[in-house]
Enzyme design. Structure first.
Site, short mmCIF file in Angstrom:
data_model
loop_
_atom_site.label_atom_id
_atom_site.label_comp_id
_atom_site.label_asym_id
_atom_site.label_seq_id
_atom_site.Cartn_x
_atom_site.Cartn_y
_atom_site.Cartn_z
N ASP A 1 37.99 39.37 30.85
CA ASP A 1 37.70 37.94 30.82
C ASP A 1 38.96 37.06 30.89
OD1 ASP A 1 38.26 36.55 27.84
OD2 ASP A 1 38.23 38.72 27.88
N ASP B 1 38.29 45.50 28.70
CA ASP B 1 38.99 44.65 27.75
C ASP B 1 38.11 44.64 26.49
OD1 ASP B 1 40.67 42.65 26.62
OD2 ASP B 1 39.25 41.11 27.29
N ASP C 1 38.21 41.95 23.33
CA ASP C 1 37.77 40.63 22.89
C ASP C 1 37.13 39.84 24.03
OD1 ASP C 1 38.65 40.87 20.22
OD2 ASP C 1 40.70 40.42 20.82
#
Length: 264
Positions: free
Chosen positions: A178, A9, A11
């Site tokens: 996240d 991922d 960000d």
């Protein structure tokens, strides 16, 4: 190690912060962003922010300069380069956008390390304005996944990556993320794969609520230093496993494969 696919991922994973929020804050759009936040989907809202910047006379180059100031942990940079040197296939699946991601990666000399970036598309129109559009058009071609936001199902993207494997040659996957949108692809991982969630973030919390739903080995992390260490440790474990299977070294566990979940 071309048989290992490392999926990041972007960000709050590859970078510590959020690229959208960085641009909104650094370019003075916070008030308008908050005013419009509840009125439209996130990707549409970010596109609206680009309209506002253009109306203020801001050029694409100004947005680039802003993104280049966004910090990236030096240990994360080192680990990406090291894993790439090992021959792993590095990819990004992100709900950010192509322009933001590529600008940041290029600035840090990392863009060439990634074989694919799957994210919300961008283009600069004839007037010089940056446009951000959803990866999935929820109106004309909804993805139908109730775990993911309407603009992108990361699980479908991971399914496509897995579908490229043959019955006799299945690559091992390492997935680092996240957010809530990272949960769907993690449900698709197998027992030879690894999921690397950021501690105390939504993905971690979802996994912790019922670990039996996750088949992959789980390794948590909290910051860039830990993410880099965990990633390199996993690569070392895979190398040891490959050498053991090839009979190059003795297995410390007499050939028994361990697959227990642990959180460091």
């Amino acid at each position: 190690m071309a048989e290992v696919v490392v999926v990041f991922d972007f960000d709050r994973t590859l970078i510590d912060g959020d690229s959208d929020s960085w641009v909104v804050t650094e370019m003075g759009l916070t008030h308008l962003f908050r005013e419009l936040r509840s009125t439209m989907p996130w990707t549409s809202l970010m596109n609206r922010m680009m309209v506002e910047l253009h109306s203020q006379g801001k050029a694409v180059e100004d947005i680039e300069d802003c993104l280049k100031r966004m910090p990236l942990h030096p240990r994360v940079i080192e680990s990406i380069r090291a894993v790439h040197r090992h021959g792993c296939d590095l990819r990004i699946i992100s709900d950010a956008n192509r322009f933001f991601i590529e600008t940041i990666l290029k600035h840090h000399g990392l863009l060439g390390c990634f074989s694919e970036i799957v994210t919300n598309p961008t283009f600069v129109d004839a007037e010089g304005r940056l446009n951000i559009v959803p990866f999935h058009d929820s109106a004309s071609s909804p993805h139908g996944c109730n775990l993911c936001p309407p603009n992108m199902c990361k699980g479908l993207v991971l399914k496509r990556i897995q579908a490229a494997d043959s019955e006799f040659k299945k690559r091992r996957l390492i997935y680092l993320g996240d957010g809530k949108g990272d949960y769907c692809p993690c449900l698709r991982l197998g027992t030879r794969d690894f999921v690397v969630p950021r501690k105390s973030f939504p993905l971690w919390n979802l996994i912790s609520s019922d670990q039996t739903l996750i088949k992959a080995v789980i390794h948590g992390w909290s910051n860039g230093e830990e993410l880099a260490g965990v990633l390199l440790d996993i690569i070392d474990r895979i190398l040891i496993d490959e050498n053991t299977r090839a009979g190059l070294i003795a297995s410390p566990e007499n050939g028994r494969k361990t697959s227990q979940v642990f959180y460091p």
